[in-house]
Structure formats: structure tokens, C-alpha cells
Design an enzyme around this catalytic site. Structure first.
Site, PDB file in Angstrom:
ATOM      1  N   LYS A  16       9.663  -8.508  30.713  1.00 45.89           N
ATOM      2  CA  LYS A  16       8.931  -8.044  31.900  1.00 45.89           C
ATOM      3  C   LYS A  16       8.671  -6.546  31.838  1.00 45.89           C
ATOM      4  O   LYS A  16       7.553  -6.077  32.080  1.00 45.89           O
ATOM      5  CB  LYS A  16       9.725  -8.403  33.166  1.00 45.89           C
ATOM      6  CG  LYS A  16       9.896  -9.902  33.392  1.00 45.89           C
ATOM      7  CD  LYS A  16      10.581 -10.210  34.700  1.00 45.89           C
ATOM      8  CE  LYS A  16      12.013  -9.690  34.751  1.00 45.89           C
ATOM      9  NZ  LYS A  16      12.885 -10.345  33.751  1.00 45.89           N
ATOM     10  N   THR A  17       9.715  -5.772  31.550  1.00 44.17           N
ATOM     11  CA  THR A  17       9.569  -4.313  31.537  1.00 44.17           C
ATOM     12  C   THR A  17       8.636  -3.852  30.428  1.00 44.17           C
ATOM     13  O   THR A  17       7.814  -2.950  30.615  1.00 44.17           O
ATOM     14  CB  THR A  17      10.951  -3.656  31.388  1.00 44.17           C
ATOM     15  OG1 THR A  17      11.795  -4.094  32.470  1.00 44.17           O
ATOM     16  CG2 THR A  17      10.849  -2.146  31.408  1.00 44.17           C
TER      17      THR A  17
END
Length: 634
Positions: A16-17
């Protein structure tokens, strides 16, 4: 829509990051521990300008099960979600929990992003795609597009941006009207500036210089400075990620879970009525089970009261009342998540129906019918229900809060409903107070009966004292509303109003021939007695009157200005009183005077003059100094 918030969701270490960094160039892992461990612990934020020029705020939420609280703090403010699934691992436990939360919160605009496609072949990718499609069936993301990407090579990123742009164009805006509401997700201080809070502005507008309040702490504050994605602005709009520099408030006084609000917009509550759904895979939930409640950025312990059953099975819905151990800030139509107290697992979620309800009796058909109407009804129907449920009426602000409408919307709807005869409005200090027609009719029956009883008991009095009527029969009504009610009845010709009394419209004091004779006799007796009037008991004996009957006659003469009541024993004729008062004022011109001087000037005695002087002290015409007095008013 100019400003929307897009959030990531998904299992830990599914990229996600890294995806957010590929889209924005911003690394949202800002904490040292996050860098060392390679996972997100706190919420991360980054701005993104789409090809169309639309502004997005990207929220990167933690995926680890230990940080689900942080994830819930971020997901509540999302307009659009990207469910991230790593192509090399597929659907994992936190994928399913995050998906359940997204579904319970009804975040209907979303994209499923398959990350790390550079690590798998085409056949495996297709298997994962099918697994994901099966996992989202029956949820709000059932028809969401699936976009395979590689943050490492950039493959799929342009298509993802295009999809985000298309979805952003159809995402409904957050309400810019009404009060400002910003659930706080971070609190920190900056040297030279003071306390700063951050969050997503759910509704309204915040401007530099605005007076706001932090709830549930009830702290008043002022906006010193505003930033949106690191840039100073004069105004922040609903849908933006905002940092607010607050004046006159210490960092330690507030925390994540508090809300920054327009004063009076929402109120803290310990009790909520709601519609709740238990997840299909959750264990059976018993009445009064202890739960963890999540709304916005708040996490509060509480208990769930099942209003129509003793236990709730997986997949079932029910009307519930939530009892909190700490106050929360909520409004109608807010969506919330519940987790079990122990072990901490997401068990369901629901919709707030009433943010400030009374305690309910369980299995009560009228309560359940009311909740159903409040859940499904139009704004007018909801307001009508709120008015009916408030036995003694409801003011416009309270109605607006409970119906989740702006004060302007509430005023307009109430006025329309009153014009249609559906309820009654009482204007009170530039506000509206709504009451059901049935309750208004009951109020009149009660007031008319009370006034009729009073007139029968005291036929010589002009009416019941306003404050006595209010304290005995309408003590729950604010004074301003009671006044508006009396004025309404007066306009309708039902009552007579004086400065201090209320009487039925057709009431007139009635005297028997004997009473008329007594009134004349009493007036003459007190006039002729001048400064040596008869005592109360002396008069009752002289005219063979009961004390209560004499008191009524004397009170009538007082109201007509014939007598002045000195104390319970003595009444003076008005002429004698005025003459004596003139004597006292003349004596006072020369300085302090004593009782003997007044007695001699009047040709009376201490028995009568002392009560007279004490009466002047009480009404502040004279002031005693030792055994002498001085005049203090003319």
C-alpha cells in the site's frame, strides 16, 4: 468534486505505502519505527493531482491486525477506497477484515488494486484475480474494477490514475454547508505556534479566525492558522485533509478521537440508537455484551442493548441501543464499526438513527416502530417523529441535531409542516420551538382546568400568577417558550394576560351583595383609622369573617390601590400611608430621624409606627442606622 479522500486498505506488506509513493512521490511512512519494520503503524497522507486537475488526498492505513484501530481512524473519512491485494499472496486475513469494514461503512466508490504483478506470471495473476472477485461478492466492491499494477516498474499506474479520475468525477461531494466537523486523528505541538490537530474535514468550512470547539471535552478555541497538504490557506473545505493550528488550548487537553466542531453543531452523548448488522462469520452476540465502538477517529468501550431479542446471530440485523462508557460525538446517518471486547475482532457495524435518545424499554412495539420510521422516513417524517417523541416540545437546534439537518433546513421544514397543520411552532427568542398538536391541546386542557379551579377558589383575584402557573404545570418548559405559549393563547382569545397574572378570557371578579358591603365598610374603617389601623384578628371578629375570607377582601382592596399591606397584622389606607410617607421624607431632609419623631408627627404610637418604618426599610425607601433612619429614595 474538487476535493476527495482516497484511502488504501488491505493486508500488511501488500504494497500500500509503495503504491502511494508511486502515485504521489511521497513516502507516507514517516515514523522511525515504520522505516525500521517496513510496515505502516500510523496513518500516512499524501496529495495527488489527477490528470483532470482534480485534487485527491491519499490516506495510507496500516494493514497489520495490531493496528486496526489506526486503520479505522482513517477509513471513516474516505470517499473512495483502493483495496490493495498483493498478487504474490492473494487474499489474506486482513484483506477480508478490511473488506468487511469497507462494506459495513458503505464506501461504495472503490478500485481493487493487484500489486506486485512483477513477481508473478500471467496464469497466477489470473488465479488471484478470480480469488479477489469471489472475495468481494456481496459487498460494496462487488463490481469494482480490478487494476493490476507494479509500483516497481510503473506498469498499470497510468490506468489506475485514469480510473481514479473517472471515479472522482462521479463521487458525491461532502456537504460544504452546515457546521464544520473534523474528527481529529493527530495532535501535536510546534514551537512558536502551539497545538496543531489534523484530520479530514467531514462537513462545513473552516476559516482562519473561526471560533470552534473540541468535543467531547467541551473546550472553546480559535483557528490561528490552516494548512492543506503543507500549504497555508485561509479556508479549508469539506473533503480536504486539514491541519489546524488552535489558539488557547494545550496539546494534552485533547487526543485522537476528539472532534473539532462549529460551536453547538453536535453534542457529546453516552447513548445512541442504531441499526446494527452482525457479520455472517461472527459469534452469536448476547444482549448487553461489552463492545468496542468506532466512529470517525474515536474508539470507546460500551455495551450493546438488543431492543427486540435476547441474542443476535451472525448475518442478522437488529435495532440496538449503544451505551458508552465515555462520551462520543455522533449524528444521525453516521456509520460505525463494532469490535468484540475480547478477543478484539471486527464483529459488525451499523447506522446511527438517533444520537441523543432516551433509555428504551426492550421489546416495546412503539419504540421499534419509531426506530423503523426514523431509519426509513423522509426528513419531514423524521422531524415529525422527533417532535412527537419530545413530550414537552423541542427547539430548532435540538431537532436539527437529532435529524442531522442544518438549522436552515430544519427551520424551513418545520415552518412548512406548521403551515400544513402537522405541528405547532412557538417563536421564542428568534428560535422556533416545535410541539405536536396533540400536546398543545393537552397543555390547554391542563391550563384551562388550573385557571378554572383558581377562579372558583379565589373569585375576587384577577388571575393566577404567571410564575405559579409555570412552576406548577409547565416547569419543564423554558421560560421563553412558556411566554410564547401564553402569548399564543392570548392572541387566540383564550386568556387574559397582565404583567403578572393569567386569567381565563371570560373571567371577571364577581361580588355578592354582602361582599360589596364588606368592601365598602372595610375601606371606610381603614380610612377613618388613619395611623392607628385595626389588627387583622380585630377585623375578623368585628365583621364575623373567616381569616381566609378577610384575606381575600383585603387583597382585593390592595390590588385596587385602596390599602397597603404593612405586615400580616396591619394594613394602612393608601391616603394615610401617603401622608405618613410625606412626613418621613420631610423629616429626612434634616438628616437621620428616630421613631419618636415620626410617632409625634403622626400623633400615633410605637405599636403602629414601628411596623410602618420596618416596611419602608424593606422596600428600600429608608435605611436604619442604629436607632435612627435616613431616607435613601424620593
Amino acid at each position: 468534486m474538487d476535493y476527495i479522500i482516497v484511502g488504501t486498505a488491505g493486508h500488511v506488506d501488500h504494497g500500500k505505502t509503495v503504491l502511494v509513493k508511486a502515485l504521489t512521490g511521497v513516502d507516507t511512512d514517516r515514523l522511525k519505527e515504520e522505516k525500521e519494520r517496513g510496515i505502516s503503524i500510523e496513518l500516512g497522507f499524501a496529495p495527488l493531482t489527477l490528470p483532470s486537475g482534480r485534487q485527491l488526498g491519499l490516506v495510507d492505513v496500516p494493514g497489520h491486525e495490531r493496528f486496526i484501530r489506526q486503520m479505522l481512524a482513517g477509513v471513516g473519512g474516505m470517499d473512495l477506497v483502493m483495496l490493495v491485494v498483493a498478487a504474490d499472496e492473494g487474499v489474506m486475513p486482513q484483506t477480508r477484515e478490511h473488506l468487511a469494514i469497507i462494506d459495513l461503512l458503505q464506501i461504495k466508490q472503490g478500485i481493487i488494486v493487484l500489486t506486485k504483478i512483477d513477481l508473478v506470471d500471467a496464469e497466477w495473476l489470473e488465479l488471484v484475480r478470480e480469488e479477489v472477485r469471489q472475495a468481494v461478492q456481496g459487498t460494496v466492491l462487488a463490481d469494482a474494477p480490478i487494476i493490476p499494477v507494479s509500483a516497481l516498474t510503473g506498469e498499470g499506474i497510468p490506468e489506475l490514475l485514469a480510473r481514479l479520475d473517472a471515479l472522482a468525477a462521479t463521487t458525491p461531494p461532502r456537504p460544504a454547508k452546515g457546521g464544520a466537523r473534523l474528527p481529529i486523528d493527530r495532535v501535536f505541538s510546534i514551537t512558536g505556534f502551539g497545538t496543531v490537530v489534523t484530520g479530514t474535514l467531514w462537513s462545513g468550512t473552516i476559516r482562519v479566525g473561526d471560533d470552534l470547539e473540541v468535543q467531547p471535552e467541551g473546550i472553546k478555541t480559535k483557528v490561528r492558522n490552516l494548512q492543506v497538504h503543507g500549504k497555508n490557506v485561509k479556508e479549508a473545505l469539506a473533503g480536504q485533509r486539514v491541519a489546524v493550528n488552535l489558539a488557547g488550548i494545550e496539546k494534552e487537553a485533547i487526543s485522537r478521537g476528539s472532534s473539532l466542531l462549529t460551536p453547538g453543531f453536535l453534542r457529546p452523548t453516552y447513548r445512541l440508537d442504531a441499526s446494527f448488522k452482525l457479520l455472517a462469520g461472527a459469534r452469536t452476540l448476547a444482549n448487553r455484551s461489552r463492545i468496542r465502538f468506532y466512529l470517525g477517529t474515536a474508539e470507546v468501550l460500551g455495551r450493546i442493548i438488543l431492543l427486540d431479542r435476547n441474542e443476535l446471530k451472525g448475518g442478522e440485523k437488529a435495532f440496538v441501543q449503544l451505551l458508552m462508557e465515555e462520551p462520543v460525538v455522533a449524528t444521525r446517518a453516521d456509520r460505525f464499526i463494532l469490535r468484540s471486547y475480547s478477543p478484539m475482532e471486527t464483529i459488525g457495524g451499523g447506522l446511527v438513527i438517533d444520537p441523543a435518545p432516551p433509555r428504551h424499554r426492550r421489546f416495546e412495539p412503539s419504540v421499534l416502530a419509531s426506530l423503523k420510521k426514523r431509519l426509513e422516513g423522509s426528513p419531514q417524517e423524521i422531524l415529525a417523529q422527533i417532535v412527537r417523541e419530545h413530550r414537552d416540545g423541542v427547539d430548532g437546534q435540538e431537532a436539527a441535531i437529532r435529524a442531522a439537518l442544518t438549522p436552515q433546513e430544519t427551520r424551513k421544514l418545520l415552518q412548512d409542516m406548521a403551515a400544513a397543520g402537522q405541528l405547532t411552532l412557538l417563536a421564542a427568542d428568534n428560535d422556533l420551538y416545535a410541539v405536536s398538536n396533540e400536546r398543545l391541546a393537552a397543555w390547554w386542557r391542563e391550563a384551562a382546568r388550573a385557571l378554572d379551579d383558581f377562579h372558583r377558589q379565589y373569585p375576587l383575584r384577577p388571575g393566577l400568577a404567571r410564575e405559579e402557573l409555570r412552576s406548577r404545570y409547565f416547569s419543564r418548559l423554558p421560560a421563553r417558550v412558556f411566554q410564547a405559549l401564553l402569548e399564543r393563547w392570548s392572541r387566540e382569545g383564550r386568556i387574559q394576560l397582565t404583567a403578572s397574572n393569567v386569567a381565563l378570557a371570560d373571567f371577571k371578579p364577581e361580588f355578592s351583595p354582602r361582599q360589596r358591603e364588606l368592601l365598602q365598610a372595610l375601606a371606610e374603617r381603614y380610612r377613618s383609622a388613619r395611623w392607628q389601623p385595626p389588627g387583622f384578628n380585630e377585623v375578623t371578629a368585628a365583621y364575623n369573617l373567616a381569616p381566609a375570607e378577610l384575606e381575600e377582601l383585603l387583597h382585593y382592596l390592595m390590588r385596587e390601590g385602596v390599602l397597603v399591606k404593612i405586615n400580616d397584622e396591619f394594613y394602612w389606607h393608601r391616603e394615610a400611608f401617603e401622608e405618613a410617607l410625606a412626613v418621613v421624607k420631610k423629616l429626612g431632609l434634616a438628616g437621620p430621624f428616630g421613631l419618636a419623631e415620626v410617632r409625634d408627627a403622626l400623633g400615633s404610637s410605637r405599636k403602629y409606627v414601628l411596623p410602618f418604618l420596618e416596611y419602608l426599610d424593606r422596600i428600600k425607601l429608608t435605611r436604619r442606622q442604629g436607632d435612627r433612619r435616613m431616607v435613601i429614595a424620593n
